[in-house]
Scaffold this motif. Sequence first.
Motif, mmCIF file in Angstrom:
data_model
loop_
_atom_site.group_PDB
_atom_site.id
_atom_site.type_symbol
_atom_site.label_atom_id
_atom_site.label_comp_id
_atom_site.label_asym_id
_atom_site.label_seq_id
_atom_site.Cartn_x
_atom_site.Cartn_y
_atom_site.Cartn_z
ATOM 1 N N GLN A 1 17.659 -12.464 24.179
ATOM 2 C CA GLN A 1 18.366 -13.482 24.950
ATOM 3 C C GLN A 1 17.442 -14.688 25.056
ATOM 4 O OE1 GLN A 1 20.695 -11.262 28.312
ATOM 5 N NE2 GLN A 1 18.882 -10.066 27.868
ATOM 6 N N ILE A 2 17.836 -15.782 24.413
ATOM 7 C CA ILE A 2 16.922 -16.895 24.158
ATOM 8 C C ILE A 2 17.391 -18.156 24.878
ATOM 9 C CG2 ILE A 2 15.896 -18.318 22.347
ATOM 10 C CD1 ILE A 2 16.409 -15.976 20.406
ATOM 11 N N GLY A 3 16.475 -18.760 25.637
ATOM 12 C CA GLY A 3 16.760 -20.026 26.299
ATOM 13 C C GLY A 3 17.710 -19.860 27.463
ATOM 14 N N GLY A 4 18.512 -20.894 27.704
ATOM 15 C CA GLY A 4 19.461 -20.880 28.805
ATOM 16 C C GLY A 4 19.071 -21.859 29.896
ATOM 17 N N ILE A 5 19.491 -21.555 31.124
ATOM 18 C CA ILE A 5 19.203 -22.406 32.276
ATOM 19 C C ILE A 5 18.324 -21.641 33.252
ATOM 20 C CG2 ILE A 5 20.209 -23.692 34.208
ATOM 21 C CD1 ILE A 5 22.726 -24.001 32.599
ATOM 22 N N ASN A 6 17.292 -22.303 33.773
ATOM 23 C CA ASN A 6 16.399 -21.648 34.722
ATOM 24 C C ASN A 6 16.856 -21.885 36.164
ATOM 25 O OD1 ASN A 6 15.584 -24.274 35.354
ATOM 26 N ND2 ASN A 6 13.772 -24.168 34.048
ATOM 27 N N ARG A 7 16.024 -21.457 37.120
ATOM 28 C CA ARG A 7 16.386 -21.567 38.533
ATOM 29 C C ARG A 7 16.587 -23.016 38.973
ATOM 30 N NH1 ARG A 7 15.388 -17.028 41.746
ATOM 31 N NH2 ARG A 7 14.464 -15.274 40.613
ATOM 32 N N ASN A 8 15.914 -23.937 38.319
ATOM 33 C CA ASN A 8 16.004 -25.346 38.684
ATOM 34 C C ASN A 8 17.123 -26.075 37.948
ATOM 35 O OD1 ASN A 8 13.717 -25.092 40.386
ATOM 36 N ND2 ASN A 8 12.368 -25.282 38.592
ATOM 37 N N LYS B 1 17.601 -26.335 34.799
ATOM 38 C CA LYS B 1 17.086 -27.053 33.642
ATOM 39 C C LYS B 1 16.999 -26.114 32.438
ATOM 40 C CE LYS B 1 14.297 -30.362 36.287
ATOM 41 N NZ LYS B 1 12.944 -30.925 36.506
ATOM 42 N N ARG B 2 16.882 -26.705 31.259
ATOM 43 C CA ARG B 2 16.745 -25.900 30.049
ATOM 44 C C ARG B 2 15.520 -24.985 30.152
ATOM 45 N NH1 ARG B 2 17.963 -31.089 27.826
ATOM 46 N NH2 ARG B 2 19.976 -31.134 26.757
ATOM 47 N N SER B 3 15.634 -23.818 29.515
ATOM 48 C CA SER B 3 14.567 -22.824 29.616
ATOM 49 C C SER B 3 13.926 -22.550 28.259
ATOM 50 C CB SER B 3 15.127 -21.520 30.193
ATOM 51 O OG SER B 3 14.159 -20.492 30.163
ATOM 52 N N ARG B 4 12.631 -22.233 28.272
ATOM 53 C CA ARG B 4 11.908 -21.822 27.069
ATOM 54 C C ARG B 4 11.800 -20.303 26.969
ATOM 55 N NH1 ARG B 4 6.345 -23.677 27.925
ATOM 56 N NH2 ARG B 4 6.020 -22.720 25.883
ATOM 57 N N SER B 5 12.308 -19.595 27.945
ATOM 58 C CA SER B 5 12.050 -18.164 28.056
ATOM 59 C C SER B 5 12.823 -17.345 27.030
ATOM 60 C CB SER B 5 12.394 -17.678 29.467
ATOM 61 O OG SER B 5 13.786 -17.808 29.691
ATOM 62 N N ARG C 1 9.586 -9.563 28.722
ATOM 63 C CA ARG C 1 9.523 -10.991 28.420
ATOM 64 C C ARG C 1 8.897 -11.185 27.048
ATOM 65 N NH1 ARG C 1 12.765 -14.309 31.397
ATOM 66 N NH2 ARG C 1 12.770 -13.647 33.578
ATOM 67 N N GLY C 2 9.535 -12.005 26.236
ATOM 68 C CA GLY C 2 8.974 -12.343 24.941
ATOM 69 C C GLY C 2 8.224 -13.656 25.012
ATOM 70 N N PRO C 3 7.471 -13.981 23.957
ATOM 71 C CA PRO C 3 6.760 -15.269 23.934
ATOM 72 C C PRO C 3 7.736 -16.436 24.078
ATOM 73 C CG PRO C 3 6.014 -13.833 22.150
ATOM 74 C CD PRO C 3 7.222 -13.180 22.737
ATOM 75 N N LYS C 4 7.352 -17.439 24.860
ATOM 76 C CA LYS C 4 8.223 -18.576 25.105
ATOM 77 C C LYS C 4 8.329 -19.465 23.878
ATOM 78 C CE LYS C 4 7.668 -18.905 30.117
ATOM 79 N NZ LYS C 4 7.307 -19.788 31.255
ATOM 80 N N MET C 5 9.469 -20.147 23.759
ATOM 81 C CA MET C 5 9.679 -21.078 22.660
ATOM 82 C C MET C 5 8.804 -22.324 22.838
ATOM 83 S SD MET C 5 13.816 -20.963 22.065
ATOM 84 C CE MET C 5 14.193 -21.255 23.798
ATOM 85 N N LYS C 6 8.731 -23.117 21.785
ATOM 86 C CA LYS C 6 7.971 -24.365 21.852
ATOM 87 C C LYS C 6 8.679 -25.422 22.690
ATOM 88 C CE LYS C 6 4.755 -22.931 18.996
ATOM 89 N NZ LYS C 6 3.356 -22.740 19.431
ATOM 90 N N VAL C 7 10.020 -25.321 22.744
ATOM 91 C CA VAL C 7 10.796 -26.321 23.476
ATOM 92 C C VAL C 7 11.903 -25.620 24.251
ATOM 93 C CG1 VAL C 7 12.429 -26.743 21.594
ATOM 94 C CG2 VAL C 7 12.022 -28.536 23.262
ATOM 95 N N ALA C 8 12.289 -26.182 25.392
ATOM 96 C CA ALA C 8 13.347 -25.597 26.218
ATOM 97 C C ALA C 8 14.704 -25.827 25.557
ATOM 98 C CB ALA C 8 13.319 -26.218 27.610
ATOM 99 N N GLY D 1 13.390 -10.968 8.650
ATOM 100 C CA GLY D 1 12.413 -10.631 9.670
ATOM 101 C C GLY D 1 12.059 -11.757 10.603
ATOM 102 N N ARG D 2 12.853 -12.812 10.625
ATOM 103 C CA ARG D 2 12.594 -13.945 11.501
ATOM 104 C C ARG D 2 13.866 -14.363 12.219
ATOM 105 N NH1 ARG D 2 9.315 -16.947 6.706
ATOM 106 N NH2 ARG D 2 7.316 -15.884 6.969
ATOM 107 N N ILE D 3 13.671 -14.894 13.411
ATOM 108 C CA ILE D 3 14.783 -15.405 14.208
ATOM 109 C C ILE D 3 14.746 -16.926 14.166
ATOM 110 C CG2 ILE D 3 15.791 -15.552 16.509
ATOM 111 C CD1 ILE D 3 14.637 -12.796 17.098
ATOM 112 N N TYR D 4 15.816 -17.528 13.688
ATOM 113 C CA TYR D 4 15.926 -18.985 13.588
ATOM 114 C C TYR D 4 16.759 -19.485 14.767
ATOM 115 C CZ TYR D 4 14.138 -18.638 8.817
ATOM 116 O OH TYR D 4 13.345 -18.394 7.719
ATOM 117 N N VAL D 5 16.205 -20.425 15.527
ATOM 118 C CA VAL D 5 16.878 -20.980 16.692
ATOM 119 C C VAL D 5 17.019 -22.482 16.509
ATOM 120 C CG1 VAL D 5 16.863 -21.189 19.199
ATOM 121 C CG2 VAL D 5 15.835 -19.188 18.120
ATOM 122 N N MET D 6 18.218 -22.994 16.743
ATOM 123 C CA MET D 6 18.469 -24.422 16.552
ATOM 124 C C MET D 6 19.316 -24.973 17.692
ATOM 125 S SD MET D 6 19.372 -24.534 12.495
ATOM 126 C CE MET D 6 18.482 -23.500 11.341
#
Length: 405
Positions: A145-152, A154-158, A171-178, A189-194
């Motif tokens: 489950q990648i990204g989304g909205i955080n408590r504030n 706002k966009r999430s890197r989680s 918890r997995g390693p955070k993305m470079k950008v929210a 073997g890789r997950i592509y996120v756009m």
Amino acid sequence: MKNSTTSPPPPPSFSSLPDEIIVSCLARVSKSQYGSLSLVSMSFHSLLSSPEIYAARSQIGAEEPRLYLCCDILSTATTRSHRWYNLRTLDDEIIKKGRNAFISVNGAEIKMKTELRLVPVKNSSFHLCDRSEEAKLVFGSDIYQIGGINRNNKRSRSVCVLDCRSHTQRRGPKMKVARQRAKACVLDGRIYVMGGCSEKECWGEVFDVKSQTWKKELLLPSPSGDFKFDCKFEVLALGGRIYVITERNNYAYDPKQGRWLLLDTGFVGLKRILELGTVWCVLDNIVFMEFCDDLFWYDVSCGKWLIVEGLEDLCYTKVNCRYRMVQLVNYGGGKVVIVWLVLPQPVVMRNKQRVIPEEKTCFAVVRLEKRLTSSGLTIWGEIEQLSFSLVHGSYKPLTCLSVSL
């Protein structure tokens, strides 16, 4: 002098065998039986949830698809949350005491199993103020489950990972950008996120699952100056490439060459999944979509959507009811699962009291077969199983995923 008799030694018990032999035997048992077997002893319980038995199942090809359903839950009058549920696979749910239901369609009876069990996954509930609008996908035995909205708000890197073997989250390693409402797919073997990020940070990124790192050297460039990832688009992996379908053009990213390609007219028809806003999935390098009670597949050679033949029964089961499509799922083994929510009409009783029947989430397992005829390639479908689970009031199905275990 009395003759002394000795009792024969007791036969060796199964539990006295070495663990590696027990694991090899248990790996050949259907996973639907693991719940009962885990009650035999603590050692059985430990073995049945160990990485060794899943490795053995994978090695001998005994993995089975399991369905996971994410539901929107109205906990209180003002609080909503999401929660994952595990569904027994549609071909091993045992219904006892003659509770099987049948639907009559054109003189033929389709077997429908009642009350497909929804088993809540422990500790998988999260409030919408914590996480929502995230990208969801399956890699191996994990649901990401990648990204989304955080408590504030706002966009999430989680990145949150649900391990479907142990039903634990990490918890997995955070993305470079929210990112919010990003699109994601899996390839080699890789997950592509756009997408899902601000216009100034209009790029995708890649997660290497083996090393558990977001590698900066794998950052994806923007396809062209006229395309922004914050517009309406879809992402899919097909034939060793990542395809981005937009309202204007279609693009492909070749990981080996590290560059974007503008596609020709052969892929123009894929825009229909955007225009119709329908559900779709990729199975065996073919794109399928559901629309107007029918299942279609996309023929790249002619750039057209063609109907999957032989599924008239599926059409009749939905044509006389109000429903909302939920998902079209790659079930593996040449099969797809169609998931839809039936919205029944209120029933007026004799005392003029309006009664609203419970909603149902329906699951149709469709086996697909390619046939080469004189007119070209056709794809036929056959309904292997039709099941449903009752939706009690505040539970609304959002996402369905298939995990091999």
